[in-house]
Design a protein around this motif. Structure first.
Motif, PDB file in Angstrom:
ATOM      1  N   GLU A  59      -6.509  -1.407  -6.615  1.00 19.16           N
ATOM      2  CA  GLU A  59      -5.244  -2.085  -6.921  1.00 19.16           C
ATOM      3  C   GLU A  59      -5.330  -2.815  -8.256  1.00 19.16           C
ATOM      4  OE1 GLU A  59      -2.385  -5.035  -7.591  1.00 19.16           O
ATOM      5  OE2 GLU A  59      -4.451  -5.599  -7.073  1.00 19.16           O
ATOM      6  N   GLU A  90      -5.666  -3.853   0.251  1.00 19.18           N
ATOM      7  CA  GLU A  90      -6.458  -3.397  -0.882  1.00 19.18           C
ATOM      8  C   GLU A  90      -7.947  -3.571  -0.573  1.00 19.18           C
ATOM      9  OE1 GLU A  90      -4.746  -6.209  -0.637  1.00 19.18           O
ATOM     10  OE2 GLU A  90      -3.410  -6.532  -2.325  1.00 19.18           O
ATOM     11  N   GLU A 124       1.653  -5.778  -9.572  1.00 14.96           N
ATOM     12  CA  GLU A 124       1.100  -5.386  -8.265  1.00 14.96           C
ATOM     13  C   GLU A 124       1.463  -3.921  -8.042  1.00 14.96           C
ATOM     14  OE1 GLU A 124      -0.074  -4.484  -4.903  1.00 14.96           O
ATOM     15  OE2 GLU A 124      -0.481  -6.619  -5.225  1.00 14.96           O
TER      16      GLU A 124
END
Length: 382
Positions: A133, A74, A329
């Motif tokens: 993210e 990320e 996530e």
């Protein structure tokens, strides 16, 4: 193949530069450029930029038939003022890498450095530096980009550092590892009035006071059960910060969380019905919208087995303890197009927690994460 001492010195210095110049979700333009520049001398066979925003895919192609293996990190930081006190602290007020994405990105850069020296024997290795993210936008944007079809991974892997776990140990299991979640914003509309004559307006005050505890009660089920649900009220605002006006508008924000995606629709429907009922009883109109939508992250058994083999070969201790987690996530999106798995790499039992202002990624995790992913690559691609 392993990293040299000079590699580790240079990678650590680069990680700390990323740490000093954080960019939050959907703003990672300079970070993406830094990745492309750092890996330029590894002579990748293809570099795709602007994926799903500021995403970058760096591709190392053997030129021979074989699977495509993707590793994802990320790029984004958080809107948090850093208080770690480290010499390489953030130089950007109100923004910092408090989740370790700078470290995850450096681990992928370390892979690129090694692929530059020796390509896989077959197939392709893809380093996917994903934006956004933290908001749940990034993975979905990358996968929706038509150019992602050119990548078409056969396996996707990722890692996340995890404070509270002994340093260098790994947590890994098949099945759900991160919950689905989404932010729900409920807007209640009535009519303002002078505070001396509140009866001439329609205040959302009673609705807000009823709605907040009622939302929390919608959750239920043990976390170990697939029917688990949770609603956390995170914010409420009503009217203006004045004494002379009775409010006519309010907002209540909540995070809805479920273990499985299938349960989320039902929880949303229940929350919307509750808001509608309470608003109606108080003579208010209401509307609902959703933000930061995360699907559940599911580790595919076949992908997990490849990671377990690599961990054993590299002598890295691992178990299934502490999994799954309630936190969300967005890597789960990658699992919809190929077998995928994420492992969690221990940052130390006493290390500051993720998203805390005193957190900093432990640089000594760089060689451990790199070894595991490199071993996974060589096992799959030679």
């Amino acid at each position: 193949m392993s990293l040299t001492n000079q590699d580790l010195i240079e990678l650590t210095a680069w990680r700390r530069r990323l740490h000093q110049y954080p960019e939050i979700s959907n703003e990672e333009e300079a970070t993406a450029r830094a990745v492309v520049t750092f890996l330029d001398d590894t002579k990748p066979d293809e570099v795709l930029t602007g994926l799903g925003g500021h995403g970058v895919a760096v591709i190392y192609d053997s030129g021979r038939p074989g699977p495509t293996v993707l590793f994802r990190s990320e790029l984004d930081a958080l809107p948090i003022e850093e208080l770690s006190g480290v010499p390489h602290s953030s130089l950007v007020p109100g923004k910092s890498h408090m989740c370790g994405h700078d470290g995850h990105t450096t681990i992928l850069a370390a892979l690129g450095r090694q692929f530059g020296r020796k390509r896989p024997a077959k197939g392709r290795a893809v380093l996917m530096f994903q934006p956004a993210e933290e908001t749940g936008d990034g993975a979905a944007g990358v996968v929706a980009d038509r150019r992602f079809g050119e990548i078409a991974p056969d396996f996707s892997f990722s890692l996340h550092n995890l404070p509270g776990i002994p340093f260098g140990e790994v947590r890994l299991k098949a099945g759900v590892v991160n919950c689905a979640s989404r932010g729900m914003r409920i807007v209640l509309e009535g009519k303002t009035a002078h505070s001396s004559m509140p009866e001439t307006g329609t205040s959302p005050m009673l609705a807000v006071s009823q709605l907040m505890p009622a939302l929390a009660k919608l959750g239920g089920g043990a976390f170990t059960d697939d029917d688990f649900g949770m609603v956390t009220v995170t914010h409420a605002a009503m009217g203006e910060a004045v004494f002379g006006v009775a409010p006519g508008r309010a907002e209540v924000w909540a995070t809805l969380r479920t273990r499985l995606d299938e349960r989320m629709a039902g929880l949303c429907a229940a929350a919307e019905a509750l808001a509608g009922r309470i608003a109606g009883e108080q003579g208010l109109t209401f509307k609902v919208d959703y933000h930061e939508i995360f699907v559940a992250s599911m580790n595919a058994p076949s992908a997990v087995e490849h990671l377990r083999t690599a961990l054993d070969q590299e002598g890295v201790k691992h178990s299934e303890e502490s999994l799954p987690m309630r936190a969300s996530e967005d890597f789960g999106i990658f699992g919809r197009s190929a077998p995928s798995a994420m492992l969690f790499l221990g940052a130390g039992e006493r290390h500051p927690a993720l998203h805390n202002p005193d957190y900093d990624f432990p640089d000594d995790l760089i060689p451990i994460g790199t070894r595991v992913f490199m071993r996974t690559t060589r096992n799959l691609l030679g």
